[in-house]
Design a protein around this motif. Structure first.
Motif, PDB file in Angstrom:
ATOM      1  N   ARG A  92       0.714  11.936  -1.045  1.00 26.86           N
ATOM      2  CA  ARG A  92       1.668  11.006  -0.447  1.00 26.86           C
ATOM      3  C   ARG A  92       1.476  11.073   1.062  1.00 26.86           C
ATOM      4  O   ARG A  92       1.564  12.144   1.661  1.00 26.86           O
ATOM      5  CB  ARG A  92       3.081  11.413  -0.849  1.00 26.86           C
ATOM      6  N   ALA A 114       9.422   7.530  -5.576  1.00 27.02           N
ATOM      7  CA  ALA A 114       9.386   7.471  -4.121  1.00 27.02           C
ATOM      8  C   ALA A 114      10.784   7.769  -3.591  1.00 27.02           C
ATOM      9  O   ALA A 114      11.752   7.772  -4.332  1.00 27.02           O
ATOM     10  CB  ALA A 114       8.918   6.089  -3.662  1.00 27.02           C
ATOM     11  N   CYS A 130      -1.416   5.199  -9.181  1.00 30.46           N
ATOM     12  CA  CYS A 130      -0.882   6.568  -9.123  1.00 30.46           C
ATOM     13  C   CYS A 130      -1.926   7.488  -8.497  1.00 30.46           C
ATOM     14  O   CYS A 130      -3.066   7.557  -8.963  1.00 30.46           O
ATOM     15  CB  CYS A 130      -0.520   7.051 -10.528  1.00 30.46           C
ATOM     16  N   TYR A 190       9.021   3.506   2.903  1.00 25.64           N
ATOM     17  CA  TYR A 190       8.352   2.219   3.075  1.00 25.64           C
ATOM     18  C   TYR A 190       8.300   1.847   4.560  1.00 25.64           C
ATOM     19  O   TYR A 190       7.301   1.348   5.060  1.00 25.64           O
ATOM     20  CB  TYR A 190       9.079   1.117   2.313  1.00 25.64           C
ATOM     21  N   TRP A 247       2.223  10.228  -7.294  1.00 23.42           N
ATOM     22  CA  TRP A 247       3.169   9.200  -6.858  1.00 23.42           C
ATOM     23  C   TRP A 247       2.489   7.852  -7.076  1.00 23.42           C
ATOM     24  O   TRP A 247       1.287   7.707  -6.838  1.00 23.42           O
ATOM     25  CB  TRP A 247       3.529   9.411  -5.387  1.00 23.42           C
ATOM     26  N   CYS A 248       3.245   6.876  -7.527  1.00 27.98           N
ATOM     27  CA  CYS A 248       2.652   5.613  -7.959  1.00 27.98           C
ATOM     28  C   CYS A 248       3.039   4.459  -7.045  1.00 27.98           C
ATOM     29  O   CYS A 248       4.216   4.301  -6.685  1.00 27.98           O
ATOM     30  CB  CYS A 248       3.079   5.293  -9.396  1.00 27.98           C
ATOM     31  N   PHE A 249       2.032   3.650  -6.685  1.00 26.04           N
ATOM     32  CA  PHE A 249       2.196   2.535  -5.759  1.00 26.04           C
ATOM     33  C   PHE A 249       1.562   1.274  -6.336  1.00 26.04           C
ATOM     34  O   PHE A 249       0.580   1.351  -7.079  1.00 26.04           O
ATOM     35  CB  PHE A 249       1.549   2.874  -4.416  1.00 26.04           C
ATOM     36  N   SER A 299       0.822  -1.202   0.000  1.00 29.19           N
ATOM     37  CA  SER A 299       0.000   0.000   0.000  1.00 29.19           C
ATOM     38  C   SER A 299       0.858   1.254   0.000  1.00 29.19           C
ATOM     39  O   SER A 299       0.483   2.278  -0.552  1.00 29.19           O
ATOM     40  CB  SER A 299      -0.926  -0.003   1.230  1.00 29.19           C
ATOM     41  N   ALA A 300       2.016   1.170   0.640  1.00 32.93           N
ATOM     42  CA  ALA A 300       2.902   2.334   0.705  1.00 32.93           C
ATOM     43  C   ALA A 300       3.511   2.634  -0.645  1.00 32.93           C
ATOM     44  O   ALA A 300       3.672   3.782  -1.023  1.00 32.93           O
ATOM     45  CB  ALA A 300       4.009   2.078   1.718  1.00 32.93           C
ATOM     46  N   GLY A 301       3.867   1.583  -1.388  1.00 33.63           N
ATOM     47  CA  GLY A 301       4.343   1.799  -2.745  1.00 33.63           C
ATOM     48  C   GLY A 301       5.827   1.622  -2.927  1.00 33.63           C
ATOM     49  O   GLY A 301       6.593   1.544  -1.986  1.00 33.63           O
ATOM     50  N   CYS A 302       6.220   1.500  -4.199  1.00 33.01           N
ATOM     51  CA  CYS A 302       7.640   1.340  -4.502  1.00 33.01           C
ATOM     52  C   CYS A 302       7.954   1.932  -5.868  1.00 33.01           C
ATOM     53  O   CYS A 302       8.647   1.328  -6.666  1.00 33.01           O
ATOM     54  CB  CYS A 302       8.042  -0.135  -4.456  1.00 33.01           C
ATOM     55  N   SER A 362       5.711   3.660   6.505  1.00 28.98           N
ATOM     56  CA  SER A 362       4.382   3.194   6.127  1.00 28.98           C
ATOM     57  C   SER A 362       4.048   1.882   6.820  1.00 28.98           C
ATOM     58  O   SER A 362       2.954   1.699   7.359  1.00 28.98           O
ATOM     59  CB  SER A 362       4.296   3.015   4.608  1.00 28.98           C
TER      60      SER A 362
END
Length: 363
Positions: free
Chosen positions: A122, A21, A118, A27, A111-113, A14-17, A30
């Motif tokens: 954030r 980022a 996206c 991460y 920002w894309c996760f 869920s936090a994204g990578c 999150s």
């Protein structure tokens, strides 16, 4: 997999990578932030049986439990683990969102996760971390940090107890408490990657429709109290909507150069603040929107737009489906399955007067 590790993995997703980022530190906050929130939660029944728990809290939790039951029986929202537990986070917000936009545009930075796709914000569990990230962004961007009282894990953590009720919103007026629960549960019904305006407008539509039904069967005093609250909110949203439209007209005017756009923008913002002061003068000292006005900029206006941009279209769809929530959700899922341009075209047909602002240029 160990349940704690599995939950951490879900939080990490869920936090994204994404490539934009900032790395492992984001991460980690999150994962740990979400784990702390989940670990702080206890079943509502435990709180009600706890002799040390404040009476007022127990009353609110009883109310929240009835709201949760209503969400299933009247709104056909998911009957799952979410909102059957409560956590006191000892802070004023669940998370703090950072939003940013150019000086002459209402297009949010994204920002894309992996799970959320996206999005134009954030999130951070600590306000200091959010502010630090905001301070690190390009100084040509207009940036804002704002508190968020609740967030959805989209049903991914229901196996671990689900999204809990929180101290950050449990004491809201009854109608607003109901709307928050309905809104967050709606995200578990339909969620489309890379389309914040679609997701938030759908959830806002469910919260408004559901909130009206909840209040219709509540006491006269509850309805009257909420009417005062909601009248102020509607007036403020009308003001911000008209200001967004004015700014959008300025930014997209092909005749104006950037210097002239900046001058006209300054006039529009000054007018916004003057009109807000006039509104507030009739609110008997209520100052709930002061924080928004204090930091109002392109980012805050664009972020707000995502929550109501397509509400008229979804309301029209609800009417088309005979005001039946289950049929409405099926129709929304069908829209969600279509390519984005087809989806937006269908929404425009439902509400042709809608003017796209914040999301019109998003991929």
């Amino acid at each position: 997999m160990n349940k704690l590790l599995a939950l951490a993995f879900v939080a990490l997703l869920s936090a994204g990578c994404a490539s934009n980022a900032t790395g492992v530190g984001y991460y980690w906050q999150s994962v740990t932030g979400h784990l702390k929130l989940m670990q702080a939660a206890r079943p509502v029944d435990d709180w009600l049986a706890d002799e040390a728990a404040p009476t007022k809290l127990k009353e609110r939790l009883e109310k929240a439990r009835r709201i949760r039951q209503f969400a299933v029986s009247a709104l056909a929202l998911p009957d799952n683990a979410s909102y059957h537990r409560y956590a006191d986070l000892n802070r004023r917000a669940a998370v703090y969102n950072v939003v940013a936009a150019p000086a002459l545009s209402l297009k949010l930075e994204t920002w894309c996760f992996p799970v959320a796709g996206c999005v134009g914000y954030r999130g951070y569990f600590l306000e200091s971390d959010a502010q630090a990230f905001a301070d690190s962004l390009n100084n040509e961007l207009e940036v804002a940090v704002y508190p968020v009282q609740a967030y959805s894990t989209l049903g991914w953590t229901n196996w671990a107890g689900g999204d809990p009720l929180l101290n950050t919103f449990i004491n809201y007026p009854e109608g607003e408490l109901a709307r928050i629960v309905f809104h967050e549960l709606a995200h578990q019904v339909v969620y489309v990657q890379n389309d914040t305006a679609f997701n938030e407008s759908f959830a806002t539509t469910v919260e408004r429709l559901g909130g009206a039904l909840w209040l219709a069967q509540s006491s006269a005093q509850t309805s009257a109290d909420y009417a005062t609250f909601d009248t102020r909110r509607r007036a403020f949203r009308a003001l911000t909507h008209s200001t967004r439209e004015r700014l959008q007209d300025i930014y997209t005017d092909p005749v104006l150069d950037d210097a002239t756009k900046a001058q006209q923008k300054a006039l529009a913002m000054a007018d916004f603040r003057q009109r807000y002061a006039a509104l507030k003068a009739g609110w008997n000292g209520y100052a709930g929107y002061d924080p928004f006005v204090a930091q109002a900029n392109n980012a805050t206006f664009a972020a707000q737009a995502a929550y109501d941009e397509w509400v008229p279209a979804f309301e029209a769809l609800f009417e088309r489906e005979g005001r039946d929530f289950a049929r409405f959700y099926d129709a929304v899922r069908a829209l969600a399955d279509r390519p984005k341009e087809e989806r937006l075209a269908a929404l425009r047909v439902l509400a042709p007067s809608v003017v796209i602002t914040a999301d019109k240029d998003h991929p």
